[in-house]
Structures are given as C-alpha cells and as structure tokens.
Design a protein around this motif. Structure first.
Motif, short mmCIF file in Angstrom:
data_model
loop_
_atom_site.label_atom_id
_atom_site.label_comp_id
_atom_site.label_asym_id
_atom_site.label_seq_id
_atom_site.Cartn_x
_atom_site.Cartn_y
_atom_site.Cartn_z
N ILE A 111 -0.06 13.45 -17.36
CA ILE A 111 -0.08 11.99 -17.46
C ILE A 111 -1.28 11.53 -16.64
O ILE A 111 -1.40 11.90 -15.47
CB ILE A 111 1.22 11.37 -16.92
N PRO A 112 -2.16 10.76 -17.21
CA PRO A 112 -3.37 10.36 -16.46
C PRO A 112 -3.01 9.50 -15.24
O PRO A 112 -2.08 8.70 -15.28
CB PRO A 112 -4.19 9.57 -17.47
N LEU A 113 -3.72 9.73 -14.19
CA LEU A 113 -3.52 8.98 -12.95
C LEU A 113 -4.54 7.84 -12.92
O LEU A 113 -5.65 7.99 -12.45
CB LEU A 113 -3.71 9.92 -11.75
N ASN A 114 -4.16 6.70 -13.49
CA ASN A 114 -5.05 5.55 -13.55
C ASN A 114 -4.26 4.29 -13.20
O ASN A 114 -3.06 4.34 -12.90
CB ASN A 114 -5.73 5.44 -14.92
N ILE A 115 -4.92 3.17 -13.23
CA ILE A 115 -4.30 1.92 -12.79
C ILE A 115 -3.07 1.54 -13.62
O ILE A 115 -2.04 1.16 -13.05
CB ILE A 115 -5.34 0.79 -12.75
N PRO A 116 -3.11 1.61 -14.96
CA PRO A 116 -1.90 1.23 -15.71
C PRO A 116 -0.70 2.14 -15.44
O PRO A 116 0.43 1.65 -15.33
CB PRO A 116 -2.33 1.33 -17.18
N THR A 117 -0.93 3.44 -15.32
CA THR A 117 0.22 4.33 -15.08
C THR A 117 0.77 4.17 -13.67
O THR A 117 1.98 4.16 -13.46
CB THR A 117 -0.15 5.80 -15.34
N VAL A 118 -0.12 4.03 -12.70
CA VAL A 118 0.35 3.83 -11.31
C VAL A 118 1.08 2.50 -11.19
O VAL A 118 2.13 2.42 -10.54
CB VAL A 118 -0.82 3.92 -10.32
N SER A 119 0.58 1.45 -11.83
CA SER A 119 1.26 0.16 -11.73
C SER A 119 2.60 0.17 -12.48
O SER A 119 3.54 -0.50 -12.07
CB SER A 119 0.37 -0.97 -12.24
N THR A 120 2.70 0.95 -13.55
CA THR A 120 3.98 1.08 -14.24
C THR A 120 5.01 1.74 -13.33
O THR A 120 6.14 1.26 -13.21
CB THR A 120 3.82 1.90 -15.53
N VAL A 121 4.62 2.82 -12.68
CA VAL A 121 5.54 3.49 -11.76
C VAL A 121 5.80 2.62 -10.53
O VAL A 121 6.91 2.60 -10.00
CB VAL A 121 4.98 4.88 -11.35
N LEU A 122 4.79 1.87 -10.10
CA LEU A 122 4.95 0.98 -8.95
C LEU A 122 5.98 -0.10 -9.22
O LEU A 122 6.85 -0.38 -8.40
CB LEU A 122 3.60 0.35 -8.60
N VAL A 144 0.84 -1.21 0.00
CA VAL A 144 0.00 0.00 0.00
C VAL A 144 0.87 1.25 0.00
O VAL A 144 0.56 2.22 -0.70
CB VAL A 144 -0.96 -0.03 1.21
N LEU A 145 1.95 1.23 0.76
CA LEU A 145 2.85 2.38 0.79
C LEU A 145 3.45 2.65 -0.58
O LEU A 145 3.53 3.80 -1.03
CB LEU A 145 3.97 2.14 1.81
N HIS A 146 3.85 1.61 -1.30
CA HIS A 146 4.42 1.79 -2.63
C HIS A 146 3.39 2.31 -3.63
O HIS A 146 3.72 3.13 -4.49
CB HIS A 146 5.04 0.48 -3.13
N VAL A 147 2.15 1.86 -3.52
CA VAL A 147 1.10 2.37 -4.40
C VAL A 147 0.86 3.85 -4.14
O VAL A 147 0.73 4.65 -5.08
CB VAL A 147 -0.21 1.56 -4.22
N VAL A 148 0.85 4.24 -2.88
CA VAL A 148 0.64 5.65 -2.53
C VAL A 148 1.80 6.50 -3.03
O VAL A 148 1.59 7.60 -3.58
CB VAL A 148 0.44 5.80 -1.01
N VAL A 149 3.02 6.04 -2.88
CA VAL A 149 4.19 6.80 -3.35
C VAL A 149 4.15 6.94 -4.87
O VAL A 149 4.43 8.02 -5.41
CB VAL A 149 5.50 6.13 -2.88
N ALA A 150 3.79 5.89 -5.58
CA ALA A 150 3.70 5.96 -7.03
C ALA A 150 2.62 6.96 -7.46
O ALA A 150 2.82 7.74 -8.40
CB ALA A 150 3.39 4.58 -7.62
N ALA A 151 1.49 6.96 -6.78
CA ALA A 151 0.42 7.91 -7.12
C ALA A 151 0.86 9.34 -6.84
O ALA A 151 0.57 10.25 -7.62
CB ALA A 151 -0.84 7.57 -6.33
N PHE A 152 1.57 9.57 -5.73
CA PHE A 152 2.06 10.91 -5.43
C PHE A 152 3.10 11.37 -6.45
O PHE A 152 3.13 12.55 -6.82
CB PHE A 152 2.63 10.99 -4.02
N LEU A 153 3.97 10.47 -6.89
CA LEU A 153 4.94 10.85 -7.92
C LEU A 153 4.24 11.29 -9.20
O LEU A 153 4.61 12.30 -9.80
CB LEU A 153 5.88 9.69 -8.21
#
Length: 87
Positions: free
Chosen positions: A58-69, A34-43
């Motif tokens: 850059i859209p904040l959606n599941i594919p982009t957050v998971s890519t950064v995650l 959960v911490l990593h998902v939150v950090v990726a979303a904040f980035l």
C-alpha cells in the motif's frame, strides 16, 4: 486571480500559525496531531513490511496516511480490502 488566492492562503496560514503559537493548549494539540500522523505512517509501514512476502504494498502517501489517521484501524483494513479487491 491566482495571486489573490495565494495571498489569501498565505495570510490565513499566518493568522492560524499566530493563533497556535499564542495559546499554550495548542502546543499539546499539535503534539497529539503529529503523534497520530506518525502512528498512522508506522501502521502503513508495518503492513507493507508484512506484505512484502506476498508482493503486497500500500503506498505510503498523503491520502493513505490521512485515511488511516482519520479512520484508524478500520481505515487501514479498508485500504487493505480495496487493494485486494481492486488490484
């Protein structure tokens, strides 16, 4: 046939949830995830905040957050590069 697959998904999800709840170390693992998902979303949010001056988003959606995650900072740079080159 769809109900069979839905049933398999629900049953396997319940077994996974039971396994996660029973072990003490899994709560720590879940907290890190959960911490990593939150950090990726904040980035991604901060990139969008800084890019708002240049009409860059850059859209904040599941594919982009998971890519950064998964990829971290190189994944974020890849998304920025793809956005600049393709759009």
């Amino acid at each position: 046939m769809h109900y069979v697959w839905l049933g398999v998904l629900v049953v396997s999800s319940l077994f996974l949830l039971i396994t996660l709840v029973r072990h003490k170390w899994s709560w720590q693992w879940l907290g890190y995830a959960v911490l990593h998902v939150v950090v990726a979303a904040f980035l991604l949010y901060f990139v969008n905040l800084a890019g708002s001056y240049y009409d860059f988003k850059i859209p904040l959606n599941i594919p982009t957050v998971s890519t950064v995650l998964i990829l971290g900072a190189p994944g974020l740079l890849m998304l920025v590069g793809l956005k600049v080159v393709l759009f």
